[in-house]
Motif scaffolding. Structure first.
Motif, short mmCIF file in Angstrom:
data_model
loop_
_atom_site.label_atom_id
_atom_site.label_comp_id
_atom_site.label_asym_id
_atom_site.label_seq_id
_atom_site.Cartn_x
_atom_site.Cartn_y
_atom_site.Cartn_z
N GLU A 63 4.33 -1.10 1.26
CA GLU A 63 3.19 -1.25 2.16
C GLU A 63 1.84 -1.34 1.34
O GLU A 63 0.95 -1.62 1.95
CB GLU A 63 3.32 -0.08 2.92
CG GLU A 63 4.45 0.09 4.17
CD GLU A 63 4.15 -0.49 5.17
OE1 GLU A 63 2.91 -0.65 5.68
OE2 GLU A 63 5.17 -0.95 5.83
N CYS A 64 1.84 -0.97 0.02
CA CYS A 64 0.60 -0.92 -0.56
C CYS A 64 0.60 -2.28 -1.32
O CYS A 64 1.53 -2.82 -1.91
CB CYS A 64 0.62 0.29 -1.56
SG CYS A 64 0.35 1.60 -0.51
N LYS A 65 -0.64 -2.73 -1.71
CA LYS A 65 -0.92 -3.98 -2.50
C LYS A 65 -0.76 -3.46 -3.89
O LYS A 65 -0.22 -4.42 -4.71
CB LYS A 65 -2.36 -4.19 -2.27
CG LYS A 65 -2.73 -5.10 -0.82
CD LYS A 65 -3.96 -5.50 -0.89
CE LYS A 65 -4.23 -6.32 0.72
NZ LYS A 65 -5.68 -6.15 0.95
N THR A 114 -5.38 -0.90 -1.20
CA THR A 114 -4.37 0.41 -1.13
C THR A 114 -3.50 0.31 -2.28
O THR A 114 -3.16 -0.84 -2.72
CB THR A 114 -3.51 0.00 0.08
OG1 THR A 114 -2.64 -1.05 0.16
CG2 THR A 114 -4.04 0.35 1.41
N THR A 156 -0.55 2.75 -4.66
CA THR A 156 0.25 4.06 -4.49
C THR A 156 0.93 4.37 -5.74
O THR A 156 1.12 3.49 -6.78
CB THR A 156 1.44 3.89 -3.53
OG1 THR A 156 2.35 5.10 -3.46
CG2 THR A 156 2.57 2.96 -3.93
N ARG A 165 -5.71 1.66 6.89
CA ARG A 165 -5.72 0.39 7.15
C ARG A 165 -6.08 -0.15 8.30
O ARG A 165 -6.83 -0.97 8.67
CB ARG A 165 -4.52 -0.28 6.87
CG ARG A 165 -4.15 -0.82 5.43
CD ARG A 165 -3.06 -1.61 5.27
NE ARG A 165 -2.03 -1.48 6.14
CZ ARG A 165 -0.68 -1.27 5.88
NH1 ARG A 165 -0.30 -1.11 4.51
NH2 ARG A 165 0.29 -1.09 6.62
N THR A 176 -2.19 6.50 -1.88
CA THR A 176 -1.06 7.45 -1.57
C THR A 176 -0.31 7.89 -2.90
O THR A 176 -0.11 7.10 -3.66
CB THR A 176 -0.22 6.73 -0.47
OG1 THR A 176 0.47 5.56 -1.12
CG2 THR A 176 -1.08 5.96 0.92
N LEU A 216 -1.52 6.25 5.51
CA LEU A 216 -1.92 5.02 4.95
C LEU A 216 -2.14 3.83 6.15
O LEU A 216 -2.92 3.07 5.98
CB LEU A 216 -0.75 4.47 4.08
CG LEU A 216 -0.75 2.90 3.50
CD1 LEU A 216 -1.67 2.90 2.53
CD2 LEU A 216 0.80 2.61 2.98
#
Ligand code: G6P
Length: 609
Positions: A384-386, A370, A372, A363, A345, A359
């Protein structure tokens, strides 16, 4: 979108609410308003001008209070008029009991409106928000926290709300579902806001509310329940939010300042990058990059165009297939998921509703890898992203994105090289060359900025036009798209971009002597093809405005205006060319006298779908 601030304190909170609104104007500026608990009554002040005007009204009225809420609006339901400005009151009489502000969209507002009208409620606005105010009043049982928990169950859609009651002078209740909301903890006083920046200087102790949370703010107490009504503890984070109170310095607008900051912020974004390695994107990135065999990029607006540029880079250098999708489309279409996908993202704000939803959708389809590229380290997107790469553009005040875009491109180029490395497609010599070119970017961009006087002369011509076409090829096609977007959003000149090879399939019909055609013409492998496309324009009388490189071998002549960028910059050339287009849009808008930093109908951060 809209911005919300609320406070419960034992001191006059109007300065805190107004300062918060000023910092939240990036979320919309169609109108603004404040409501306060004053001597057992609800009082409010609203304005369809900017917060400064509201401040003036409040001073004149000597409006002061210890409990209150405030709002800055981006209109969705109902025109930007004062009767639609928040806070909304219920009942709509002189003796209102409930005051409420809202960010989001209530999808079942029509049926609720019918129901509440039948109960005798009189609507003063066309907003979906007013139904929530009346609903809360209708369900009010003397305990606002309990009432709101029940009332939100009747709402479908997205909301962040803050509400208070005439009957409970030291209490504000807030709730969120699909729109961001944070709680700020003070010393014996508590706050709620759309983001931590709104409270900078007041408190740095921040709780990020989760979906479905309802929060009860009292003087020395904050109580949160989740969507099941169960009491929950949320982490308190110390957040050093930037106030965004950047000085304009010698510049006329923030947009101009931000264009000129690009050499520095690109340097900042690349600071500490001494070599290419996946770990630049976070722990565990190597393992993720090793597992994936395709990339899905999700973004909106300008960030989408940086994603499109990255597709050219990643496919060419790392040889990994890339799909770039507008998040609002991706989230609702049937797509074919693949578990070995790196979902990327891209977002300046990190809170764009469609990108966040895209996103989550990815998932939900089983794509867990993921990453960003984001400018706000504390944002929902980063949480929210790894994996993440935080660009260091700093606060971008101008609604039209400039420095956020070029720093995204710098980060995406690093991603390209890291993926190539893991894929065995980057030699040490190539790595060294790319790093050298990246380090030289600030100097190269400064040389483009020095072209400003020539671009101002072109902008005088553009200011008199109502339409413009932008052409580019290859990795400069997304740059043409971004140039057209910049021009239309701030100067209101209708502008469209095409891959130059598509000209003959339609847009050529628009080309007359009145049509300026901006051409992004670096000396790359497509330059001869592009020159043929330019001939097609000239043969129809179109006026070419060409941004060439030092060695593109295009000369000025009748109907052909050329500005030469001082260097040809290979793969990184899009980063230089977009700067010239930013300047063209900026100066065209200035020549037309528009509100450059706050163009009509737009907002910086789009937290509704
Ligand atoms: C709005 C802004 C644009 C931005 C887009 C996506 O439309 O005006 O400048 O590109 O949102 O925002 P994001 O914060 O996700 O990059």
């Amino acid at each position: 979108m809209c911005g919300i601030v609320g406070a419960v304190a034992q001191r006059n909170i109007t300065p805190i609410l107004l300062e918060g609104l000023k910092r939240l104007e990036y979320r919309g500026y169609d109108s603004c308003g404040v409501a306060l608990h004053v001597d057992g009554q609800l009082q409010r002040s609203r304005s369809t001008s900017r917060v400064a005007d509201l401040e003036h009204q409040i001073e004149e009225a000597h409006l002061k209070g210890f409990t209150g809420i405030a709002h800055t609006r981006w209109a969705t339901h109902g025109a930007p008029a004062s009767h639609n400005a928040h806070p909304h009151f219920s009942p709509s009489t002189d003796n209102a009991r409930i005051a409420l502000v809202h960010n989001g969209i209530i999808e079942n507002h029509d049926e609720l409106r019918v129901e509440l009208t039948a109960l005798g409620y009189v609507f003063q606005s066309q907003t979906d928000t007013e139904v929530i105010a009346h609903l809360v009043d209708h369900m009010y049982n003397g305990d606002l926290f309990d009432t709101v928990q029940h009332a939100v169950k009747r709402l479908t859609g997205a909301y962040a709300i803050a509400v208070f009651s005439r009957e409970e002078p030291h209490r504000v209740v807030a709730a969120r579902q699909g729109s961001p909301l944070i709680v700020g903890l003070g010393n014996g006083e508590n706050f709620v806001a759309s983001d931590a920046m709104a409270l900078a200087g007041t408190t740095d102790q921040i709780i990020y509310l989760e979906e479905g949370d309802v929060v009860d703010l009292q003087l020395g107490r904050v109580w949160i329940v989740d969507s099941n009504g169960k009491q929950v503890q949320r982490d308190v984070k110390t957040v050093q939010a930037h106030t965004g109170a950047a000085e304009l310095g010698p510049y006329r607008h923030y947009m101009q300042k931000e264009i000129f900051e690009q050499p520095r912020v690109i340097g900042d974004t690349l600071e500490g990058v001494t070599g290419i390695m996946p770990e630049l994107f976070g722990d565990g990135a190597y393992n993720v990059f090793k597992q994936i065999d395709r990339v899905l990029i999700l973004a909106c607006g300008t960030s989408y165009y940086s994603g499109l540029t990255a597709k050219y880079w990643i496919e060419s250098v790392a040889k990994i297939p890339v799909n770039v999708e507008i998040a609002s489309e991706y989230r609702y279409r049937d797509s074919v998921p693949h578990p070995n996908t790196l979902v990327v993202t891209i977002s300046q704000s990190g809170e764009t509703a469609d990108t966040l939803a895209g996103l989550k959708h990815a998932r939900s389809l089983g794509m867990e890898h993921t990453l960003t590229i984001c400018n706000v380290a504390t944002s929902a997107m980063v949480r929210e992203c790894k994996l993440a790469y935080i660009t260091r553009a700093g606060v971008e005040v101008g609604v039209a994105s400039t420095k956020a875009f070029t720093t995204q491109l710098a980060a995406l180029f690093l991603l390209t090289l890291s993926l190539a490395q893991v894929n065995g497609r980057l030699t040490d010599a190539e790595e060294a060359n790319h790093l050298k070119a990246m380090r030289h970017l600030p100097v190269a961009i400064s040389a483009v900025l020095a072209l400003e006087p020539q671009i101002i002369a072109w902008a005088e011509d553009f200011a008199r036009k109502e339409n413009a076409l932008f052409l580019g090829r290859g990795m400069h096609y997304p740059i043409a798209l971004e140039g057209a977007l910049k021009l239309k959003e701030i100067s209101y000149i209708h502008a469209e971009a095409y891959p130059a090879g598509e000209l003959k399939h339609g847009p050529l019909a628009l080309v007359t002597e009145e049509m300026p055609v901006v051409t992004v013409a670096p000396n790359d492998t497509l330059i001869e093809k592009l020159k043929s496309n330019m001939q097609e324009v000239r043969a129809r009388g179109g006026q070419l405005y060409v941004f060439a490189d030092v060695d593109s071998r295009i000369t000025s002549g009748e109907g052909v205006h050329v500005i030469r960028l001082p260097e040809h910059y290979g793969l990184l050339s899009p980063i230089l060319h977009v700067v010239s287009l930013q300047l063209l849009a900026y100066h065209s808008a200035v020549a037309r006298g528009t509100d450059v930093d706050k163009p009509r109908n737009l907002a910086k951060s789009v937290t509704v779908e």
